[in-house]
Design a protein around this motif. Structure first.
Motif, short mmCIF file in Angstrom:
data_model
loop_
_atom_site.label_atom_id
_atom_site.label_comp_id
_atom_site.label_asym_id
_atom_site.label_seq_id
_atom_site.Cartn_x
_atom_site.Cartn_y
_atom_site.Cartn_z
N LEU A 84 102.12 -21.53 -9.16
CA LEU A 84 100.68 -21.55 -8.88
C LEU A 84 100.04 -20.21 -9.18
CD1 LEU A 84 100.41 -23.63 -5.59
CD2 LEU A 84 99.28 -24.14 -7.76
N ILE A 85 100.64 -19.15 -8.70
CA ILE A 85 100.10 -17.81 -8.92
C ILE A 85 99.98 -17.53 -10.42
CG2 ILE A 85 100.62 -15.35 -8.68
CD1 ILE A 85 101.84 -16.12 -5.89
N SER A 86 101.01 -17.92 -11.16
CA SER A 86 101.01 -17.71 -12.61
C SER A 86 99.88 -18.49 -13.28
CB SER A 86 102.36 -18.14 -13.20
OG SER A 86 102.33 -18.16 -14.60
N GLU A 87 99.68 -19.75 -12.89
CA GLU A 87 98.65 -20.58 -13.51
C GLU A 87 97.25 -20.14 -13.12
OE1 GLU A 87 98.96 -22.67 -15.89
OE2 GLU A 87 101.14 -22.76 -15.93
N TRP A 88 97.06 -19.70 -11.88
CA TRP A 88 95.74 -19.18 -11.50
C TRP A 88 95.39 -17.95 -12.32
CZ3 TRP A 88 97.48 -19.71 -5.78
CH2 TRP A 88 97.29 -21.04 -5.37
N LYS A 89 96.37 -17.07 -12.50
CA LYS A 89 96.13 -15.85 -13.26
C LYS A 89 95.86 -16.18 -14.73
CE LYS A 89 97.24 -11.08 -13.02
NZ LYS A 89 97.94 -10.06 -12.24
N LYS A 90 96.62 -17.13 -15.28
CA LYS A 90 96.41 -17.54 -16.67
C LYS A 90 95.01 -18.12 -16.87
CE LYS A 90 100.94 -19.22 -17.69
NZ LYS A 90 101.68 -20.36 -18.24
N GLU A 91 94.58 -18.96 -15.92
CA GLU A 91 93.25 -19.56 -16.05
C GLU A 91 92.17 -18.51 -15.94
OE1 GLU A 91 90.49 -22.50 -16.80
OE2 GLU A 91 92.66 -22.44 -17.12
N TRP A 92 92.35 -17.53 -15.05
CA TRP A 92 91.39 -16.42 -14.93
C TRP A 92 91.36 -15.62 -16.23
CZ3 TRP A 92 92.46 -11.02 -14.75
CH2 TRP A 92 91.35 -10.22 -14.41
N GLU A 93 92.52 -15.35 -16.80
CA GLU A 93 92.58 -14.58 -18.06
C GLU A 93 91.96 -15.37 -19.22
OE1 GLU A 93 96.76 -13.87 -18.25
OE2 GLU A 93 96.65 -12.02 -17.04
N ARG A 94 92.24 -16.67 -19.27
CA ARG A 94 91.66 -17.51 -20.34
C ARG A 94 90.15 -17.50 -20.26
NH1 ARG A 94 88.96 -21.77 -21.07
NH2 ARG A 94 88.84 -22.20 -18.83
N SER A 95 89.63 -17.73 -19.07
CA SER A 95 88.19 -17.77 -18.87
C SER A 95 87.54 -16.42 -19.16
CB SER A 95 87.89 -18.20 -17.43
OG SER A 95 86.53 -18.11 -17.15
N THR A 96 88.17 -15.35 -18.69
CA THR A 96 87.61 -14.01 -18.91
C THR A 96 87.57 -13.68 -20.40
OG1 THR A 96 88.42 -13.27 -16.74
CG2 THR A 96 87.89 -11.55 -18.36
N LYS A 97 88.63 -14.01 -21.11
CA LYS A 97 88.68 -13.74 -22.55
C LYS A 97 87.64 -14.57 -23.30
CE LYS A 97 91.85 -13.75 -26.50
NZ LYS A 97 93.23 -14.05 -26.96
N GLU A 98 87.52 -15.83 -22.92
CA GLU A 98 86.61 -16.75 -23.60
C GLU A 98 85.15 -16.35 -23.37
OE1 GLU A 98 85.73 -21.20 -22.53
OE2 GLU A 98 87.61 -21.09 -23.66
N ARG A 99 84.83 -15.94 -22.15
CA ARG A 99 83.45 -15.61 -21.79
C ARG A 99 83.11 -14.14 -22.04
NH1 ARG A 99 81.59 -18.03 -16.68
NH2 ARG A 99 82.13 -16.02 -15.74
N GLY A 100 84.13 -13.29 -22.04
CA GLY A 100 83.90 -11.86 -22.23
C GLY A 100 83.68 -11.10 -20.95
N PHE A 101 83.80 -11.78 -19.82
CA PHE A 101 83.63 -11.14 -18.51
C PHE A 101 84.25 -12.03 -17.44
CE2 PHE A 101 79.75 -13.29 -19.95
CZ PHE A 101 79.62 -14.31 -19.01
N PRO A 102 84.68 -11.44 -16.30
CA PRO A 102 85.33 -12.23 -15.25
C PRO A 102 84.34 -13.11 -14.51
CG PRO A 102 85.10 -9.95 -14.56
CD PRO A 102 84.66 -10.01 -16.00
#
Length: 327
Positions: A84-102
């Protein structure tokens, strides 16, 4: 029993729609909401750092972590805290990269963990032991669709990944069982609290839910405090807020209360928003569960159209449906 793709899709979209509509007015007073929110448009009352890189229609960490939980389930790997921790972090990283901000919505300590300033152990230790935060229930809705035999175990894993406290586990279980009861079992909403309470282990949470089940559909001030706790919200320091606190137990109880009394999805969304306080979380939970049960037909089109990420959310829902129907 085969799970209908449309039900799963509606549930996932509902999570994001309630979250997105609530995020702009998060932690506003319930009386202010009554006077100013007519549900004809999105409203932004965010200020300072809480308004950075925010646009109307964005969803928050509630939806982001729900997506991460779904991705953990469908990964084929053993469902545990580390996954779970790994997937939450991956989703946060994916979204941040895609949008350009957290993304907005994460607590200070959770953001520090995502930024690798503190460990997950330090994140867990930061929780108020008597009244842990609302992360476990906010992301527990998808668990209601898995095998009933695994549901409680997975709800506890979901809680323990970040909060590992009895009331956090109770809040996670409340929402997961409510999702199961409404979407899978299609039970009578009036009996939802009686159903969910059977699976709760924490004595304080059981007593709380018993009191919540007695509450009428319209609340006076003292009844509102039974549901949402002491008012103004004690832990909200920089301004006075009347509403639902960021509390795992009370978020779970408020969600069950709203779902019990809601006539349809939009009615539930409005009831959730009108509680005030941690609005995006309670609206996300209630709209997700009710959309899975009743669909999105009652929800105004502008809410659906304005909410970000719809195509991505539909794809996630489709993969989740395939996973559920292979079990």
């Amino acid at each position: 029993m085969k799970m209908e793709k449309k039900k799963v899709e509606n549930m996932v979209l509902g999570i994001a729609i309630g979250d997105a509509f609530g995020l702009g007015i998060e932690f506003m007073n319930k009386d202010w909401i009554k006077k100013n929110i007519d549900f004809t448009k999105f409203v932004n009352m965010r200020e300072g750092k809480y308004n950075e890189n925010y646009e109307l229609g964005y969803y928050s960490d509630d939806t982001e972590q729900s997506i991460g939980l779904i991705k953990a389930l469908i990964s084929g790997k053993a469902f545990n805290e580390e996954l779970l921790i790994s997937e939450w972090k991956k989703e946060w990283e994916r979204s941040t990269k895609e949008r350009g901000f957290p993304r907005q919505g994460y607590s200070t300590n959770t953001q520090r963990w995502l930024d690798e300033e503190i460990s997950v152990e330090e994140l867990r230790a930061s929780q108020n032991k008597e009244n842990p935060g609302c992360a476990p229930p906010m992301r527990a809705i998808p668990l209601g669709l898995i095998s009933s035999e695994l549901l409680d175990k997975y709800a506890i894993i979901n809680a323990d990944a970040s909060n590992n406290l009895p009331k956090a586990e109770a809040g996670s279980t409340m929402v997961a069982r409510a999702s199961e009861y409404m979407i899978v079992k299609e039970g009578n909403p009036k009996e939802i609290i009686k159903y969910c309470i059977k699976f709760i282990k924490d004595e304080d949470s059981i007593k709380y839910l018993q009191e919540v089940d007695k509450l009428p559909s319209e609340l006076n001030d003292s009844e509102f405090e039974i549901l949402c706790g002491p008012q103004p919200i004690p832990r909200f320091k920089h301004r006075e807020v009347i509403g639902m606190p960021c509390s795992a137990m009370r978020v779970g109880g408020c969600a069950l209360y709203v779902v019990k009394h809601a006539k349809d999805t939009f009615d539930g969304l409005k009831k959730a928003i009108k509680l005030g306080g941690d609005i995006d979380t309670i609206a996300s939970i209630c709209t997700g569960i009710l959309a899975g049960r009743y669909g999105l037909e009652s929800v105004p089109k502008f809410m659906i159209e304005k909410t970000e990420g719809k195509e991505m959310l539909k794809k996630v829902a489709g993969k989740f449906t395939d996973y559920l129907n292979k079990k």
